[in-house]
Design a protein around this motif. Structure first.
Motif, PDB file in Angstrom:
ATOM      1  N   ARG A  19     -15.772 -21.736  72.983  1.00  0.00           N
ATOM      2  CA  ARG A  19     -15.125 -22.078  74.248  1.00  0.00           C
ATOM      3  C   ARG A  19     -15.863 -23.259  74.870  1.00  0.00           C
ATOM      4  NH1 ARG A  19     -17.017 -16.927  78.041  1.00  0.00           N
ATOM      5  NH2 ARG A  19     -19.244 -17.285  77.862  1.00  0.00           N
ATOM      6  N   ASN A  20     -15.243 -23.864  75.868  1.00  0.00           N
ATOM      7  CA  ASN A  20     -15.852 -25.002  76.576  1.00  0.00           C
ATOM      8  C   ASN A  20     -16.353 -26.085  75.617  1.00  0.00           C
ATOM      9  OD1 ASN A  20     -15.478 -23.343  78.816  1.00  0.00           O
ATOM     10  ND2 ASN A  20     -17.588 -22.596  78.787  1.00  0.00           N
ATOM     11  N   ARG A  21     -15.556 -26.349  74.585  1.00  0.00           N
ATOM     12  CA  ARG A  21     -15.877 -27.389  73.592  1.00  0.00           C
ATOM     13  C   ARG A  21     -17.204 -27.112  72.875  1.00  0.00           C
ATOM     14  NH1 ARG A  21     -12.647 -31.680  73.898  1.00  0.00           N
ATOM     15  NH2 ARG A  21     -14.141 -33.069  72.902  1.00  0.00           N
ATOM     16  N   GLY A  22     -17.566 -25.834  72.757  1.00  0.00           N
ATOM     17  CA  GLY A  22     -18.786 -25.463  72.053  1.00  0.00           C
ATOM     18  C   GLY A  22     -18.772 -23.992  71.720  1.00  0.00           C
ATOM     19  N   VAL A  23     -19.931 -23.474  71.312  1.00  0.00           N
ATOM     20  CA  VAL A  23     -20.048 -22.047  70.975  1.00  0.00           C
ATOM     21  C   VAL A  23     -21.097 -21.410  71.879  1.00  0.00           C
ATOM     22  CG1 VAL A  23     -20.811 -20.428  69.194  1.00  0.00           C
ATOM     23  CG2 VAL A  23     -19.276 -22.289  68.586  1.00  0.00           C
ATOM     24  N   ASP A  24     -20.724 -20.304  72.536  1.00  0.00           N
ATOM     25  CA  ASP A  24     -21.637 -19.571  73.417  1.00  0.00           C
ATOM     26  C   ASP A  24     -21.910 -18.196  72.846  1.00  0.00           C
ATOM     27  OD1 ASP A  24     -21.449 -21.653  75.213  1.00  0.00           O
ATOM     28  OD2 ASP A  24     -19.890 -20.699  76.424  1.00  0.00           O
ATOM     29  N   VAL A  25     -23.132 -17.710  73.016  1.00  0.00           N
ATOM     30  CA  VAL A  25     -23.448 -16.314  72.704  1.00  0.00           C
ATOM     31  C   VAL A  25     -23.239 -15.530  73.989  1.00  0.00           C
ATOM     32  CG1 VAL A  25     -25.316 -14.707  72.157  1.00  0.00           C
ATOM     33  CG2 VAL A  25     -25.025 -16.793  70.818  1.00  0.00           C
ATOM     34  N   ILE A  26     -22.442 -14.465  73.916  1.00  0.00           N
ATOM     35  CA  ILE A  26     -22.111 -13.728  75.142  1.00  0.00           C
ATOM     36  C   ILE A  26     -23.061 -12.551  75.347  1.00  0.00           C
ATOM     37  CG2 ILE A  26     -19.695 -14.440  75.022  1.00  0.00           C
ATOM     38  CD1 ILE A  26     -19.005 -11.567  74.207  1.00  0.00           C
ATOM     39  N   THR A  27     -23.188 -12.135  76.604  1.00  0.00           N
ATOM     40  CA  THR A  27     -24.077 -11.019  76.936  1.00  0.00           C
ATOM     41  C   THR A  27     -23.273  -9.730  77.092  1.00  0.00           C
ATOM     42  OG1 THR A  27     -23.876 -11.559  79.277  1.00  0.00           O
ATOM     43  CG2 THR A  27     -25.750 -12.496  78.101  1.00  0.00           C
ATOM     44  N   ASN A  28     -23.953  -8.603  76.896  1.00  0.00           N
ATOM     45  CA  ASN A  28     -23.272  -7.307  77.031  1.00  0.00           C
ATOM     46  C   ASN A  28     -23.370  -6.797  78.468  1.00  0.00           C
ATOM     47  OD1 ASN A  28     -25.881  -6.270  77.269  1.00  0.00           O
ATOM     48  ND2 ASN A  28     -25.954  -5.555  75.151  1.00  0.00           N
ATOM     49  N   GLU A  29     -23.044  -5.523  78.679  1.00  0.00           N
ATOM     50  CA  GLU A  29     -22.958  -4.985  80.046  1.00  0.00           C
ATOM     51  C   GLU A  29     -24.296  -4.943  80.777  1.00  0.00           C
ATOM     52  OE1 GLU A  29     -22.932  -1.228  77.348  1.00  0.00           O
ATOM     53  OE2 GLU A  29     -22.506  -3.376  77.203  1.00  0.00           O
ATOM     54  N   VAL A  30     -25.417  -5.035  80.032  1.00  0.00           N
ATOM     55  CA  VAL A  30     -26.720  -5.073  80.708  1.00  0.00           C
ATOM     56  C   VAL A  30     -27.369  -6.453  80.547  1.00  0.00           C
ATOM     57  CG1 VAL A  30     -27.139  -2.583  80.557  1.00  0.00           C
ATOM     58  CG2 VAL A  30     -27.903  -4.057  78.700  1.00  0.00           C
ATOM     59  N   SER A  31     -26.532  -7.459  80.293  1.00  0.00           N
ATOM     60  CA  SER A  31     -26.948  -8.870  80.218  1.00  0.00           C
ATOM     61  C   SER A  31     -27.882  -9.194  79.058  1.00  0.00           C
ATOM     62  CB  SER A  31     -27.596  -9.317  81.538  1.00  0.00           C
ATOM     63  OG  SER A  31     -26.675  -9.169  82.589  1.00  0.00           O
ATOM     64  N   ASN A  32     -27.856  -8.372  78.003  1.00  0.00           N
ATOM     65  CA  ASN A  32     -28.618  -8.695  76.789  1.00  0.00           C
ATOM     66  C   ASN A  32     -27.753  -9.517  75.848  1.00  0.00           C
ATOM     67  OD1 ASN A  32     -30.941  -7.383  77.568  1.00  0.00           O
ATOM     68  ND2 ASN A  32     -30.405  -5.449  76.570  1.00  0.00           N
ATOM     69  N   ARG A  33     -28.397 -10.450  75.127  1.00  0.00           N
ATOM     70  CA  ARG A  33     -27.655 -11.315  74.202  1.00  0.00           C
ATOM     71  C   ARG A  33     -27.476 -10.669  72.827  1.00  0.00           C
ATOM     72  NH1 ARG A  33     -27.397 -16.682  76.127  1.00  0.00           N
ATOM     73  NH2 ARG A  33     -27.462 -17.678  74.077  1.00  0.00           N
ATOM     74  N   ALA A  34     -28.074  -9.494  72.635  1.00  0.00           N
ATOM     75  CA  ALA A  34     -27.894  -8.737  71.388  1.00  0.00           C
ATOM     76  C   ALA A  34     -27.648  -7.275  71.751  1.00  0.00           C
ATOM     77  CB  ALA A  34     -29.132  -8.856  70.509  1.00  0.00           C
ATOM     78  N   THR A  35     -26.712  -6.646  71.045  1.00  0.00           N
ATOM     79  CA  THR A  35     -26.342  -5.249  71.320  1.00  0.00           C
ATOM     80  C   THR A  35     -26.875  -4.353  70.200  1.00  0.00           C
ATOM     81  OG1 THR A  35     -24.333  -5.934  72.475  1.00  0.00           O
ATOM     82  CG2 THR A  35     -24.362  -3.694  71.622  1.00  0.00           C
ATOM     83  N   PRO A  36     -27.595  -3.266  70.522  1.00  0.00           N
ATOM     84  CA  PRO A  36     -28.113  -2.368  69.465  1.00  0.00           C
ATOM     85  C   PRO A  36     -26.969  -1.845  68.578  1.00  0.00           C
ATOM     86  CG  PRO A  36     -29.062  -1.810  71.600  1.00  0.00           C
ATOM     87  CD  PRO A  36     -27.981  -2.806  71.872  1.00  0.00           C
ATOM     88  N   SER A  37     -27.159  -1.916  67.262  1.00  0.00           N
ATOM     89  CA  SER A  37     -26.136  -1.442  66.310  1.00  0.00           C
ATOM     90  C   SER A  37     -26.274   0.074  66.138  1.00  0.00           C
ATOM     91  CB  SER A  37     -26.283  -2.156  64.960  1.00  0.00           C
ATOM     92  OG  SER A  37     -26.198  -3.542  65.121  1.00  0.00           O
ATOM     93  N   LEU A  38     -25.894   0.791  67.186  1.00  0.00           N
ATOM     94  CA  LEU A  38     -26.061   2.248  67.212  1.00  0.00           C
ATOM     95  C   LEU A  38     -24.799   2.937  67.690  1.00  0.00           C
ATOM     96  CD1 LEU A  38     -29.540   2.698  68.983  1.00  0.00           C
ATOM     97  CD2 LEU A  38     -29.040   3.200  66.604  1.00  0.00           C
ATOM     98  N   VAL A  39     -24.559   4.148  67.156  1.00  0.00           N
ATOM     99  CA  VAL A  39     -23.465   4.997  67.626  1.00  0.00           C
ATOM    100  C   VAL A  39     -24.062   6.380  67.899  1.00  0.00           C
ATOM    101  CG1 VAL A  39     -21.285   6.095  67.013  1.00  0.00           C
ATOM    102  CG2 VAL A  39     -21.714   3.756  66.294  1.00  0.00           C
ATOM    103  N   GLY A  40     -23.851   6.887  69.124  1.00  0.00           N
ATOM    104  CA  GLY A  40     -24.359   8.212  69.487  1.00  0.00           C
ATOM    105  C   GLY A  40     -23.218   9.115  69.933  1.00  0.00           C
ATOM    106  N   PHE A  41     -23.448  10.431  69.873  1.00  0.00           N
ATOM    107  CA  PHE A  41     -22.401  11.404  70.240  1.00  0.00           C
ATOM    108  C   PHE A  41     -22.959  12.411  71.231  1.00  0.00           C
ATOM    109  CE2 PHE A  41     -21.476   9.689  66.114  1.00  0.00           C
ATOM    110  CZ  PHE A  41     -20.118   9.426  66.171  1.00  0.00           C
ATOM    111  N   GLY A  42     -22.159  12.725  72.253  1.00  0.00           N
ATOM    112  CA  GLY A  42     -22.601  13.657  73.282  1.00  0.00           C
ATOM    113  C   GLY A  42     -21.582  14.752  73.532  1.00  0.00           C
ATOM    114  N   PRO A  43     -21.851  15.618  74.512  1.00  0.00           N
ATOM    115  CA  PRO A  43     -20.936  16.741  74.790  1.00  0.00           C
ATOM    116  C   PRO A  43     -19.613  16.316  75.416  1.00  0.00           C
ATOM    117  CG  PRO A  43     -22.769  16.695  76.354  1.00  0.00           C
ATOM    118  CD  PRO A  43     -23.068  15.669  75.325  1.00  0.00           C
ATOM    119  N   LYS A  44     -19.583  15.099  76.013  1.00  0.00           N
ATOM    120  CA  LYS A  44     -18.354  14.643  76.668  1.00  0.00           C
ATOM    121  C   LYS A  44     -17.749  13.405  76.023  1.00  0.00           C
ATOM    122  CE  LYS A  44     -19.910  16.043  81.269  1.00  0.00           C
ATOM    123  NZ  LYS A  44     -20.195  15.504  82.605  1.00  0.00           N
ATOM    124  N   SER A  45     -18.599  12.521  75.481  1.00  0.00           N
ATOM    125  CA  SER A  45     -18.078  11.254  74.946  1.00  0.00           C
ATOM    126  C   SER A  45     -19.058  10.673  73.933  1.00  0.00           C
ATOM    127  CB  SER A  45     -17.878  10.253  76.091  1.00  0.00           C
ATOM    128  OG  SER A  45     -19.137   9.912  76.640  1.00  0.00           O
TER     129      SER A  45
END
Length: 719
Positions: A19-45
């Motif tokens: 985008r914007n005539r270039g490439v940007d690395v986007i941040t996640n919901e806590v403003s980190n530029r990398a997201t942990p490659s993890l999947v967890g399971f709980g009692p509700k979700s």
């Protein structure tokens, strides 16, 4: 439409967008530029990405990591046994594929590696959509070059289950090479010698080296070598084992008996390793590690390098293999470009530099280069983005052979053939020819099973060719099959057709006549009739396509019905997660509203309610608060909304009086401001008129004089 590139890592995943005539690395919901490659399971979700990391230590048995390295594997694969020491959830067999057994919504569930990857890709999709405010469907994702057909198909299936369309499954080092080449304006062109770059990528779990040749507008991968079990986590493990022995002797605790303690020590080892990359020594301090024991330790860089010496001795092996396969010497390499987090370890850099005997290059962002390259690839493949053309030629990493049953009518026929050799350009198409009287099958498999990761099956696919019948003239049918290793590195027999030999007339070129045409144009012609001669022809046999042959393919991809069922299940889980998130949001809103209203009763609303009203409302707030922390801890979204509406209804008359007073004050203030503005304007007008009177000028807004009136009428009449 969006253009997205994803570096799907073992530890973290990086998302880049064009985008914007270039490439940007986007941040996640806590403003980190990398997201942990993890999947967890709980009692509700489910917990995906950052939330999974937050609850990992308290929910080890229901958190799955190493998603990429489990894709396309079976439970009996020795590599899976290696992964089990890094994955805290128990790994099990799920319909022939490895998966994890977890407790989800209060009951035991088994999810295959493909499903787990699809869950994580759903999170990546959501994160990207939240950032771009656009729907996301097309993307390019990276994988290690050593991924087999089965592993790549597993990733394609996972993307489809998550509602995504993979435009390309791209090799890590090839993506980094594209990110490097597409931005360079000084690449050689034409007949100039190509620029040869060695891309060394050492990540959390594996190590790859690719030799790539660059020319203007194109890159060509010459070789790729790898060490599948060499990365940051192996260095961490060496530290963990060292501290395990130290703590056993010093504090008499054995962290191997406590999974939570192991995870905490591993996290501390990761931080310590990073500190040692910049410092000569680093401390480790962990409070209440286990049995209420606080631990502390110190290690120097020299001690660390001695611990990992067996690993460091393997650094040059992939470099030697890559050069040998590319048939090049160290001196032929112009640039050595390093990417991947583990290339920051000083000892690794020293070994690589000593091997090549020249300075290393770090022009690419080590953590984000692969994601950026994938985003560039997506932009090139996407019709909605205009990018400078850049050709990417990768290679086949494992030789592929086809085998078939011997035809009784062709006793000396070979029954197998290596169709795609190691190092063949990818994507690549080959045409196979068979002479057959009836339908037949052929099987594709890897020619050298010993080269495959772990103990993976060499089987790629079985292809049944239908509609074959003998030709009455020739007693057999000439069948042509189009085999292709596509842009993802996946093999398919894409189409089949049959041909017939037919005689056609073809003009024969007269070489003497051609030579005669080159003679002196001024020479006199002796025979005028030559120009009237018909061109000579001859009859030749040519193969003419006559019709298509249906092909039924049996590969390791999921069949459509299974894929559809898993897609529906994933969509249902996404909705469940959303409902839980919305419910939690409403619960938090209710809690905030109770505290907020209680404070306002003694402050803003104090003069707008009688003591009786205040007492009633306070009692209601206390009752609602008690309910919220007891029976209401696990209520539904609708119940929280209803509770909030009850309080709002009771507080309504008080808040209305407050807002009426605020509105009356606002209107009074506005009236006062309007009056002041009008008075100011009148004073300015009076001052202007007085100034004009002093100058002896007639005011501009007075009527016309009698002398001027006839002139105006005359002009009007003339017009």
């Amino acid at each position: 439409m969006s253009v997205v590139g994803v570096d799907f890592g073992t530890l973290n995943t990086v998302i880049a967008v064009a985008r914007n005539r270039g490439v940007d690395v986007i941040t996640n919901e806590v403003s980190n530029r990398a997201t942990p490659s993890l999947v967890g399971f709980g009692p509700k979700s489910r917990y995906l990405g950052e939330p999974a990391k937050t609850q990992e230590i308290s929910n080890l048995k229901n958190t799955v990591s190493s998603l990429k390295r489990l894709a396309g594997r079976s439970i009996s694969d020795p590599d899976v046994q290696i992964e089990q020491q890094y994955v805290s959830a128990p790994l099990v067999d799920v319909n022939g594929q490895v998966g994890a057994e977890v407790t989800y919504l209060g009951k035991k569930e088994k999810f295959s590696a493909t499903q787990l990857t699809a869950m994580f890709l759903s999170k990546i999709k959501q994160t990207t959509q939240n950032e771009l405010k656009l729907p996301v469907s097309d993307l390019v994702i990276s994988v290690p070059a050593w991924f087999t057909d089965t592993q790549r198909r597993s990733l394609l299936d996972a993307a489809e289950i998550a509602g995504l369309k993979l435009l390309r499954v791209m090799n890590d080092t090839t993506a980094a090479a594209l990110g490097y080449g597409i931005t360079k304006l000084d690449l050689p062109s034409g007949d100039e010698k190509p620029r040869r770059v060695a891309f060394v990528d050492i990540g959390h779990a594996d190590y790859s080296c690719s030799i790539v040749e660059f020319k203007k507008g194109e890159l060509s991968v010459k070789s790729t070598a790898y060490d599948r079990h060499f990365g940051g986590r192996d260095f961490n493990l060496a530290l963990v084992n060292h501290f395990q022995k130290e703590f056993k002797g010093k504090y008499r605790i054995d962290i191997t008996t406590n999974p939570k303690a192991m995870v905490r020590v591993e996290a501390a080892a990761e931080k310590l390793k990073k500190i040692l990359s910049a410092n000569q020594q680093a401390p480790m301090n962990i409070e209440s590690l286990m049995n209420d024991v606080d631990v502390t330790a110190m290690i120097t860089r020299q001690e660390f390098e001695a611990l990992v010496d067996p690993l460091l001795s393997r650094v040059t092996v992939p470099l030697e293999q890559a050069l040998a396969e590319a048939k090049l010497n160290k001196e032929d390499i112009d640039v050595i470009e390093l990417v991947g987090g583990c290339t920051r370890v000083p000892a690794i850099k020293e070994r690589i530099q000593a091997f090549f005997g020249k300075q290393l290059s770090f022009t690419l962002n080590q953590d984000e280069a692969v994601a950026r390259g994938c985003a560039f690839s997506c932009a090139i493949l996407s019709p909605v983005f205009k990018v400078r053309d850049f050709s990417v030629l990768d290679i086949v990493n494992y030789p592929i052979e086809f085998s078939w049953e011997k035809d009784v009518d062709i006793p000396d026929e070979d029954t197998s053939l290596t169709v795609f050799n190691k190092g063949n350009v990818l994507p690549s198409t080959k045409i196979l020819t068979f002479y057959r009287k009836q339908p037949f099958d052929l099987e594709a498999r890897y020619a050298n099973p010993e080269d495959l990761p772990g103990k993976m099956s060499p089987f790629i696919g079985r292809f049944s060719v239908k509609g074959v019948k003998a030709d009455p003239k020739t007693e057999f049918m000439i069948c042509k099959l189009k085999a292709r290793v596509n842009i993802h590195g996946v093999l398919n027999v894409e189409s089949g057709y049959y041909v017939e030999d037919q005689e056609v007339e073809e003009e024969i070129k007269d070489e003497k006549k051609d030579e005669g045409d080159k003679k002196d144009p001024d020479a006199m012609e002796t025979d005028d009739k030559k120009g009237d001669e018909k061109p000579k022809t001859r009859k030749v046999k040519k193969q003419v396509r006559k019709g298509d042959l249906p092909i039924v393919a049996g590969t390791t991809s999921l069949d459509e019905s299974t894929k559809n069922a898993l897609t529906e299940k994933e969509a249902a889980m996404v909705m469940e997660d959303k409902l839980v998130a919305d419910t939690e949001e409403k619960k938090n809103e209710l809690e905030t509203y109770i505290y907020d209203l209680r404070n306002k009763l003694d402050d803003q609303y104090a003069d707008f309610a009688s003591e009786e009203e205040k007492d009633k409302l306070r009692a209601k707030l206390t009752e609602s608060e008690d309910w919220l922390y007891e029976d209401g801890e696990d209520a539904t979204k609708a119940v929280y909304i209803a509770k909030m509406d009850e309080i709002r209804a009771m507080a309504g008359p008080i808040t209305q009086r407050y807002f009426d007073k605020v509105e009356a004050d606002r209107q009074a203030l506005q009236a006062k401001l309007d009056a002041e503005a009008a008075a100011k304007k009148a004073a300015e007008e009076e001052a202007r008129k007085a100034a004009e009177a002093e100058k002896g000028e007639a005011p501009k807004d007075e009527e016309m004089t009698d002398a001027e009136a006839p002139k105006a009428e005359t002009e009007e009449a003339q017009s």
